[in-house]
Design a protein around this motif. Structure first.
Motif, PDB file in Angstrom:
ATOM      1  N   ARG A 142       0.808  -1.223   0.000  1.00  0.00           N
ATOM      2  CA  ARG A 142       0.000   0.000   0.000  1.00  0.00           C
ATOM      3  C   ARG A 142       0.840   1.271   0.000  1.00  0.00           C
ATOM      4  N   ASP A 143       1.951   1.256   0.782  1.00  0.00           N
ATOM      5  CA  ASP A 143       2.675   2.510   0.969  1.00  0.00           C
ATOM      6  C   ASP A 143       3.809   2.704  -0.030  1.00  0.00           C
ATOM      7  N   TRP A 144       4.258   1.617  -0.687  1.00  0.00           N
ATOM      8  CA  TRP A 144       5.428   1.727  -1.548  1.00  0.00           C
ATOM      9  C   TRP A 144       5.178   1.194  -2.945  1.00  0.00           C
ATOM     10  N   VAL A 145       4.678  -0.047  -3.063  1.00  0.00           N
ATOM     11  CA  VAL A 145       4.522  -0.633  -4.405  1.00  0.00           C
ATOM     12  C   VAL A 145       3.417   0.075  -5.179  1.00  0.00           C
ATOM     13  N   CYS A 146       2.249   0.169  -4.570  1.00  0.00           N
ATOM     14  CA  CYS A 146       1.125   0.759  -5.313  1.00  0.00           C
ATOM     15  C   CYS A 146       1.401   2.209  -5.681  1.00  0.00           C
ATOM     16  N   PRO A 147       1.869   3.033  -4.742  1.00  0.00           N
ATOM     17  CA  PRO A 147       2.185   4.412  -5.156  1.00  0.00           C
ATOM     18  C   PRO A 147       3.503   4.553  -5.914  1.00  0.00           C
ATOM     19  N   ASN A 148       4.229   3.417  -6.102  1.00  0.00           N
ATOM     20  CA  ASN A 148       5.442   3.455  -6.926  1.00  0.00           C
ATOM     21  C   ASN A 148       6.473   4.422  -6.340  1.00  0.00           C
ATOM     22  N   ARG A 149       6.727   4.206  -5.024  1.00  0.00           N
ATOM     23  CA  ARG A 149       7.669   5.069  -4.284  1.00  0.00           C
ATOM     24  C   ARG A 149       8.847   4.240  -3.790  1.00  0.00           C
ATOM     25  N   PRO A 150      10.081   4.714  -3.977  1.00  0.00           N
ATOM     26  CA  PRO A 150      11.238   3.968  -3.473  1.00  0.00           C
ATOM     27  C   PRO A 150      11.414   4.162  -1.977  1.00  0.00           C
ATOM     28  N   CYS A 151      12.087   3.225  -1.345  1.00  0.00           N
ATOM     29  CA  CYS A 151      12.494   3.391   0.049  1.00  0.00           C
ATOM     30  C   CYS A 151      13.713   2.515   0.295  1.00  0.00           C
ATOM     31  N   ILE A 152      14.447   2.845   1.351  1.00  0.00           N
ATOM     32  CA  ILE A 152      15.593   2.023   1.761  1.00  0.00           C
ATOM     33  C   ILE A 152      15.218   1.355   3.075  1.00  0.00           C
ATOM     34  N   ILE A 153      15.344   0.024   3.089  1.00  0.00           N
ATOM     35  CA  ILE A 153      14.887  -0.752   4.238  1.00  0.00           C
ATOM     36  C   ILE A 153      16.101  -1.244   5.009  1.00  0.00           C
ATOM     37  N   ARG A 154      16.142  -0.881   6.285  1.00  0.00           N
ATOM     38  CA  ARG A 154      17.222  -1.329   7.150  1.00  0.00           C
ATOM     39  C   ARG A 154      16.785  -2.566   7.909  1.00  0.00           C
ATOM     40  N   ASN A 155      17.763  -3.325   8.385  1.00  0.00           N
ATOM     41  CA  ASN A 155      17.491  -4.498   9.215  1.00  0.00           C
ATOM     42  C   ASN A 155      16.630  -5.541   8.509  1.00  0.00           C
ATOM     43  N   ALA A 156      16.777  -5.620   7.211  1.00  0.00           N
ATOM     44  CA  ALA A 156      16.027  -6.624   6.458  1.00  0.00           C
ATOM     45  C   ALA A 156      16.903  -7.827   6.129  1.00  0.00           C
ATOM     46  N   LEU A 157      18.213  -7.675   6.266  1.00  0.00           N
ATOM     47  CA  LEU A 157      19.141  -8.724   5.827  1.00  0.00           C
ATOM     48  C   LEU A 157      19.969  -9.287   6.967  1.00  0.00           C
ATOM     49  N   GLN A 158      19.756  -8.774   8.187  1.00  0.00           N
ATOM     50  CA  GLN A 158      20.733  -9.109   9.234  1.00  0.00           C
ATOM     51  C   GLN A 158      20.728 -10.594   9.578  1.00  0.00           C
ATOM     52  N   HIS A 159      19.683 -11.331   9.172  1.00  0.00           N
ATOM     53  CA  HIS A 159      19.644 -12.772   9.432  1.00  0.00           C
ATOM     54  C   HIS A 159      20.265 -13.567   8.273  1.00  0.00           C
ATOM     55  N   TRP A 160      20.737 -12.890   7.240  1.00  0.00           N
ATOM     56  CA  TRP A 160      21.423 -13.594   6.155  1.00  0.00           C
ATOM     57  C   TRP A 160      22.882 -13.848   6.573  1.00  0.00           C
ATOM     58  N   PRO A 161      23.337 -15.091   6.568  1.00  0.00           N
ATOM     59  CA  PRO A 161      24.763 -15.320   6.822  1.00  0.00           C
ATOM     60  C   PRO A 161      25.646 -14.501   5.873  1.00  0.00           C
ATOM     61  N   ALA A 162      25.186 -14.280   4.662  1.00  0.00           N
ATOM     62  CA  ALA A 162      25.976 -13.534   3.676  1.00  0.00           C
ATOM     63  C   ALA A 162      26.466 -12.200   4.223  1.00  0.00           C
ATOM     64  N   LEU A 163      25.605 -11.540   4.996  1.00  0.00           N
ATOM     65  CA  LEU A 163      25.930 -10.194   5.449  1.00  0.00           C
ATOM     66  C   LEU A 163      27.183 -10.184   6.323  1.00  0.00           C
ATOM     67  N   HIS A 164      27.396 -11.274   7.023  1.00  0.00           N
ATOM     68  CA  HIS A 164      28.561 -11.336   7.902  1.00  0.00           C
ATOM     69  C   HIS A 164      29.725 -12.087   7.259  1.00  0.00           C
ATOM     70  N   LYS A 165      29.391 -13.005   6.339  1.00  0.00           N
ATOM     71  CA  LYS A 165      30.427 -13.872   5.788  1.00  0.00           C
ATOM     72  C   LYS A 165      31.055 -13.343   4.501  1.00  0.00           C
ATOM     73  N   TRP A 166      30.237 -12.734   3.637  1.00  0.00           N
ATOM     74  CA  TRP A 166      30.742 -12.430   2.303  1.00  0.00           C
ATOM     75  C   TRP A 166      31.792 -11.316   2.329  1.00  0.00           C
ATOM     76  N   SER A 167      32.927 -11.655   1.703  1.00  0.00           N
ATOM     77  CA  SER A 167      34.003 -10.690   1.478  1.00  0.00           C
ATOM     78  C   SER A 167      34.710 -11.222   0.243  1.00  0.00           C
TER      79      SER A 167
END
Lengths: 316, 316
Positions: A43-68
Motif C-alpha cells: 500500500r505505501d510503496w509498491v502501489c504508489p510506486n515510491r522507493p524506500c531504503i529498508i534497514r534491518n532486512a538482511l541481518q539474518h542472512w549469513p551472507a551479510l557477515h560472511k561475504w568478502s
C-alpha cells in the motif's frame, strides 16, 4: 489552431512531472527501520510506486557477515562466471551512434577477484552483472548464505522473484540511466551502491533516441572493437549521462530532478518498476537483487501513454 | 507540422482506452464469494482500480434481515431526514444549459415511506441520498443494525470511512453519470441497484461541458422552478445520458464501452475511485455506502494528466 492545441498539450506534459512529484515523490528516498508488513509494503510503496531504503532486512542472512572478497575466493573462486568487460565501465550504454553491449567472458571468479584486489591486470573494466538469475545458476554454492526470496515482498506481490542476480564490480563499472519492468529489491552485502533516480513521471524530460546495437569484442591484444549486431533492430536508449548532462543538446533535462541515494551494506533499496536509475558503486561492492515481475495494470498503461505522448508531441 | 503532431497526440489519446481496458478492465464486473483479505483487496482491486461485487460480506449485519420499509417506519418513521426532490428523478444533472441540483426538503421518513408505498402523493420524485454521512447524522437509531465501517477495507486502506450514507428512493430516481474521489463500498440491503460504469481510462470519450449551476425550488402549488446559484462558479459536468447517448452530438462516446452490473440485496459493490457511474434502482431500494478518501498518488496524477490532455487536445 493546431499550433495552439499542440502548445497546450506540450505545456500539460511539461507541467506533469512537477505535479506528480508534488503528490507522490519524496524529496529524498525515505528509510524504514525494519521490513514493512506485506500490506504496508504494497500500500505505501509498491502501489504508489515510491522507493524506500529498508534497514534491518538482511541481518539474518549469513551472507551479510560472511561475504568478502576472500570468502568468495575460498568458496567459489574456481567457479566460472559470466563477466561483462568494457573499455570504460559502461555496459549497455550509448557510445556515439551505437548502443554498445559489453563483451562477455567466462572467467573463474578468482580471476575477477585478482583484478579487484590489484593482484592481476585485465584489459578494460570487469563487472559480474549477468541479469539472468546468475546467483542460483552460476553460483549455487552461495545460496545457503541468503534467503531464496524476500518473504514479505513475495507475500505482498503474490509471486516469487523472476530472477536473483549477483553483482560484483570495480568502482569504474557504471550502469547507465535506464528503467526495468521489474519491482526491484536491491540488497547491498558489502561496500555501497550509489543510485541516481528519476520517477517515471519525469519521462517528458528524459531523452530517448534509437541506436544501432553493437557489442564490444576483446581482441587477443587486449584492445576493444565495436561490432554491429546486424540482425538486431535499433534500440531505443537514453543518450544522456545524468552525471554530466549535455544540456545544450537535451535542455529539457534541466527540469528533471534526480533523487540520489547511497545504499550501504546491510540495506535494501526498493526500486519501483519503471523508475529510471543510474548506478555506481564502491570498488569490490557485492550485492544481490531480486527482480519481481511488475503488474501490467492501469499504472503501466498510463506510463505507456505518457511515453507515447512525449514522443508524439515531439517533446523527447 | 503542428497538425501532424496534434493528430498523433489525439490518436494516442483515442487508442488509450482500449489499451488500458485490455490490460486492466474485465469484460464484466467479477464476483468474489467472500470478503477478500486486506492485502488481497488492496493488491487485486484497489491498486489496479478494478471493481468487483463481494458476496457474503453483509450477512452478519442485522440490517440485512431486519430492514424493510415497515421496519424503517416503525424505527425511524418520525425522524426528519433530508430528501432530494426533483421533477424527473434526476438530482445533480444537466438540464438544458444548467447543472441543476435537487430541491432539498426536510421530511419525516414516514412521509417518504408513504410515497414509496403509494399511500400518499408528493410532487416530483423523492430520493433520500444526502451524501454527508446521513446515516450516523440523520438516522443514528439505525447504527446498531450494521457495522460502522468495513473492517477488512479499513485495514486495507489504512483509514476509516469519511462518510457512511443511507439511500432510499423511488425507481425513477436516477444518479447521472459522474465520478467521485472516493473508494466506494456500496452495500445493497433491500431491492437492487443497477450500475453503468466506465473506467477512468475512458475519459477521452466522455464529454464534459461547463454549466451554470442552479437548484430546483418547489413552489407551494407543487411545481418546480429552476433558480440560478449566482454566487457559484460554473460546474463541469457530463451532459450525456449513457442510457440514450446523443451520438450525433457526442460521437466519440460510441467508442466508450460501459460495464453494467446489478447489485442485489446482500451484495457489496467495490466501486473504485474515479470510475464514472450512472445508477438506477428498484423501487424502495435501501442501500448504505461507505466512502473512503482516495489516495492522491501517481495514479491520480496520471488521471489528471489524461483529463487535461483530453481537453487541451480538443477531444472532449
Amino acid at each position: 489552431m493546431a499550433e495552439a492545441a499542440l502548445d497546450a498539450v506540450r505545456r500539460e506534459l511539461r507541467e506533469f512531472p512537477a505535479a506528480a512529484r508534488e503528490l507522490s515523490v519524496p524529496l529524498a528516498v525515505p528509510y524504514l527501520d525494519e521490513p514493512p508488513s506485506p500490506l504496508h509494503f504494497y500500500r505505501d510503496w509498491v502501489c504508489p510506486n515510491r522507493p524506500c531504503i529498508i534497514r534491518n532486512a538482511l541481518q539474518h542472512w549469513p551472507a551479510l557477515h560472511k561475504w568478502s572478497l576472500s570468502y568468495l575466493r575460498a568458496t567459489v573462486g574456481s567457479t566460472e562466471v559470466s563477466v561483462a568487460v568494457t573499455p570504460d565501465g559502461y555496459a549497455d550504454a550509448v557510445q556515439g551512434d551505437r548502443f554498445v553491449m559489453p563483451a562477455e567472458r567466462r572467467l573463474p571468479l578468482s580471476c575477477v577477484l585478482d583484478v579487484m584486489e590489484g593482484r592481476a591486470q585485465h584489459p578494460g573494466v570487469l563487472y559480474v552483472q549477468k541479469q539472468c538469475s546468475n546467483l542460483p545458476t552460476e553460483l549455487p554454492q552461495l545460496l545457503p548464505d541468503l534467503e531464496p526470496h524476500v518473504p514479505w515482498a513475495s507475500e505482498a506481490l503474490g509471486k516469487m522473484p523472476d530472477a536473483v542476480n549477483f553483482w560484483l564490480g570495480e568502482a569504474s563499472a557504471v550502469t547507465s540511466l535506464h528503467k526495468d519492468h521489474y519491482e526491484n529489491l536491491y540488497c547491498v552485502i558489502s561496500g555501497e551502491k550509489h543510485f541516481l533516480l528519476h520517477p517515471p513521471s519525469d519521462r517528458p524530460f528524459i531523452p530517448y533516441e534509437l541506436y544501432i546495437p553493437a557489442t564490444y569484442q576483446l581482441t587477443e591484444e587486449g584492445s576493444f572493437k565495436v561490432v554491429d549486431e546486424e540482425a538486431m533492430e535499433k534500440v531505443p536508449w537514453i543518450p544522456l549521462d545524468p552525471l554530466a548532462p549535455d544540456l545544450a543538446r537535451y535542455p529539457s533535462y534541466s527540469q528533471a530532478q534526480a533523487l540520489r541515494c547511497t545504499v550501504q551494506a546491510g540495506e535494501m533499496l526498493y526500486l519501483p518498476a519503471l523508475w529510471f536509475h543510474h548506478v555506481q558503486q564502491s570498488h569490490g561492492c557485492i550485492a544481490v537483487n531480486f527482480w519481481y515481475d511488475m503488474e501490467y495494470d492501469l499504472k503501466y498503461s498510463y506510463f505507456q501513454l505518457l511515453d507515447s505522448l512525449t514522443k508524439a508531441s515531439g517533446l523527447n
